[in-house]
Design a protein around this motif. Structure first.
Motif, short mmCIF file in Angstrom:
data_model
loop_
_atom_site.label_atom_id
_atom_site.label_comp_id
_atom_site.label_asym_id
_atom_site.label_seq_id
_atom_site.Cartn_x
_atom_site.Cartn_y
_atom_site.Cartn_z
N VAL A 165 0.86 -1.30 0.01
CA VAL A 165 -0.09 -0.01 0.11
C VAL A 165 0.69 1.19 0.00
N GLU A 166 0.37 2.28 -0.47
CA GLU A 166 0.99 3.57 -0.64
C GLU A 166 -0.09 4.45 0.11
N TYR A 167 0.57 5.08 1.11
CA TYR A 167 -0.29 6.16 1.94
C TYR A 167 -0.01 7.46 1.42
N THR A 168 -1.10 8.35 1.35
CA THR A 168 -1.33 9.74 1.04
C THR A 168 -1.97 10.37 2.40
N ASN A 169 -1.24 11.36 3.01
CA ASN A 169 -1.43 11.91 4.24
C ASN A 169 -1.59 11.18 5.56
#
Length: 64
Positions: free
Chosen positions: A33-37
């Motif tokens: 997974v790639e997290y944003t914020n």
């Protein structure tokens, strides 16, 4: 004689293919997974992974 075979794949079918044939695990999702914020240490993200671990395959498929 040639035949054309048409296969209709809907969203539900795709979800079950991911879960049952590719055997996507919560660990696979977590590692990719790639997290944003958010970060992996964010409270809401920790809660999400705990929740997904508690789900059975059917509920995980519905999540995807």
């Amino acid at each position: 004689m040639d035949y054309l075979i048409l296969i209709v794949i809907n969203k539900k079918t795709i979800k079950y293919l991911f879960i049952y044939f590719l055997i996507i695990t919560v660990e696979d999702l977590r590692e990719n997974v790639e997290y944003t914020n958010y970060t992996a240490e964010s409270k809401i993200i920790i809660w999400l992974w705990e929740l997904l671990h508690s789900y059975d395959k059917s509920k995980r498929a519905a999540f995807l």
